[in-house]
Design a protein around this motif. Structure first.
Motif, mmCIF file in Angstrom:
data_model
loop_
_atom_site.group_PDB
_atom_site.id
_atom_site.type_symbol
_atom_site.label_atom_id
_atom_site.label_comp_id
_atom_site.label_asym_id
_atom_site.label_seq_id
_atom_site.Cartn_x
_atom_site.Cartn_y
_atom_site.Cartn_z
ATOM 1 N N PRO A 146 0.786 -1.240 0.000
ATOM 2 C CA PRO A 146 0.000 0.000 0.000
ATOM 3 C C PRO A 146 0.817 1.289 0.000
ATOM 4 O O PRO A 146 0.247 2.375 -0.063
ATOM 5 C CB PRO A 146 -0.806 -0.109 1.291
ATOM 6 N N LEU A 147 2.154 1.193 0.093
ATOM 7 C CA LEU A 147 2.965 2.397 0.250
ATOM 8 C C LEU A 147 2.805 3.343 -0.939
ATOM 9 O O LEU A 147 2.674 4.568 -0.756
ATOM 10 C CB LEU A 147 4.437 2.023 0.435
ATOM 11 N N ALA A 148 2.824 2.807 -2.154
ATOM 12 C CA ALA A 148 2.677 3.655 -3.338
ATOM 13 C C ALA A 148 1.339 4.378 -3.317
ATOM 14 O O ALA A 148 1.251 5.571 -3.640
ATOM 15 C CB ALA A 148 2.809 2.808 -4.604
ATOM 16 N N GLY A 149 0.290 3.661 -2.921
ATOM 17 C CA GLY A 149 -1.027 4.281 -2.838
ATOM 18 C C GLY A 149 -1.080 5.374 -1.784
ATOM 19 O O GLY A 149 -1.711 6.424 -1.985
ATOM 20 N N ARG A 150 -0.413 5.157 -0.662
ATOM 21 C CA ARG A 150 -0.419 6.159 0.399
ATOM 22 C C ARG A 150 0.319 7.424 -0.033
ATOM 23 O O ARG A 150 -0.120 8.546 0.265
ATOM 24 C CB ARG A 150 0.198 5.594 1.677
ATOM 25 N N GLY A 156 -2.066 14.014 -3.574
ATOM 26 C CA GLY A 156 -3.369 14.624 -3.825
ATOM 27 C C GLY A 156 -3.833 15.493 -2.663
ATOM 28 O O GLY A 156 -4.371 16.594 -2.870
ATOM 29 N N LEU A 157 -3.606 15.030 -1.438
ATOM 30 C CA LEU A 157 -4.009 15.807 -0.269
ATOM 31 C C LEU A 157 -3.202 17.093 -0.144
ATOM 32 O O LEU A 157 -3.748 18.143 0.248
ATOM 33 C CB LEU A 157 -3.833 14.960 0.996
ATOM 34 N N LEU A 193 -0.601 10.657 8.539
ATOM 35 C CA LEU A 193 -0.408 9.207 8.630
ATOM 36 C C LEU A 193 0.259 8.654 7.372
ATOM 37 O O LEU A 193 1.138 7.788 7.455
ATOM 38 C CB LEU A 193 -1.754 8.520 8.861
ATOM 39 N N ASP A 194 -0.160 9.136 6.212
ATOM 40 C CA ASP A 194 0.444 8.652 4.961
ATOM 41 C C ASP A 194 1.921 9.012 4.896
ATOM 42 O O ASP A 194 2.769 8.178 4.526
ATOM 43 C CB ASP A 194 -0.291 9.251 3.759
ATOM 44 N N ALA A 201 9.300 3.907 5.851
ATOM 45 C CA ALA A 201 9.859 3.077 4.768
ATOM 46 C C ALA A 201 11.184 3.641 4.283
ATOM 47 O O ALA A 201 12.110 2.889 3.952
ATOM 48 C CB ALA A 201 8.856 2.996 3.620
ATOM 49 N N ALA A 202 11.308 4.966 4.242
ATOM 50 C CA ALA A 202 12.563 5.591 3.823
ATOM 51 C C ALA A 202 13.672 5.302 4.824
ATOM 52 O O ALA A 202 14.824 5.061 4.446
ATOM 53 C CB ALA A 202 12.367 7.094 3.659
#
Length: 218
Positions: A146-150, A156-157, A193-194, A201-202
């Motif tokens: 899900p990381l790419a989606g987040r 977008g946010l 959170l995203d 991850a980084a």
């Protein structure tokens, strides 16, 4: 004289010889059939072994190519995360400040009634800029879900937070003003959170690459 002619001219007196001749011919034919069967079996075995070797070689090549692709994808993912790390780390701090402000017990009331409070938000929101992440949007799938989606959602946010909330609130009803604040607080919470997920991850990518997370030190 053909064998058929020889067989057809057998007389009753030579019947015994004809039988012996026919039995001998049957033995020859049987022997040839056995040899042919053995030969075909041997060739089938050789072809089977060759096919097995070819299949094993093809599997080994395919596995090698798959392993190489996975290594390249892993390397690209690490490099991408390290590239994103400074920007994401900065934006995590900014997002936390804004999100914590929006979670204060009287935050909604202050936003509705105090122009100074709204001005504080409007001064901070333009700073939520993910320009590096946006420039890499075509490669975000390398991060995996899900990381790419987040991260895509965070992009977008960030655009929404920077452009959709600085309006003339004096023309809005209290209900609409509270709706704006609810959306603002919700966007900030998810954005935080995203970005924290990407930042974690980084940090892991930095460890995987053998690079210390801190910029200071050796």
């Amino acid at each position: 004289m053909s064998w058929w002619k020889g067989f057809s001219t057998c007389s009753p007196l030579g019947a015994a010889n004809c039988v012996v001749w026919w039995d001998a011919w049957a033995v020859v034919v049987s022997f040839v059939a056995i040899l042919a069967t053995i030969f075909l079996g041997f060739m089938t075995l050789r072809l089977g072994l060759a096919a097995n070797r070819a299949t094993a070689a093809a599997v080994a090549i395919a596995k090698g190519e798959a392993d190489a692709r996975r290594r390249n994808e892993t390397d690209e993912r690490i490099v991408l995360l390290l590239w994103l790390a400074p920007e994401v780390g900065t934006q995590v701090v900014r997002a936390r400040i804004l999100a914590e402000k929006a979670r204060e017990p009287d935050a909604r009331e202050k936003f509705r009634t105090e122009s100074a409070t709204r001005a504080w938000y409007f001064a901070k929101l333009p700073e939520l800029n993910l320009s590096v992440a946006t420039s890499l949007r075509d490669r975000l799938h390398v991060l995996g879900h899900p990381l790419a989606g987040r991260l895509a959602r965070a992009i977008g946010l960030s655009e929404a937070l920077r452009t959709q909330f600085n309006v003339d609130y004096s023309t809005l009803s209290d209900e609409l003003m509270e709706s704006f604040f609810f959306n603002l607080a919700s966007f900030l919470a998810v954005f935080q959170l995203d970005l924290e997920a990407v930042s974690d991850a980084a940090a892991q990518a930095s460890a995987d690459a053998g690079i210390k997370a801190g910029l200071a030190g050796k």
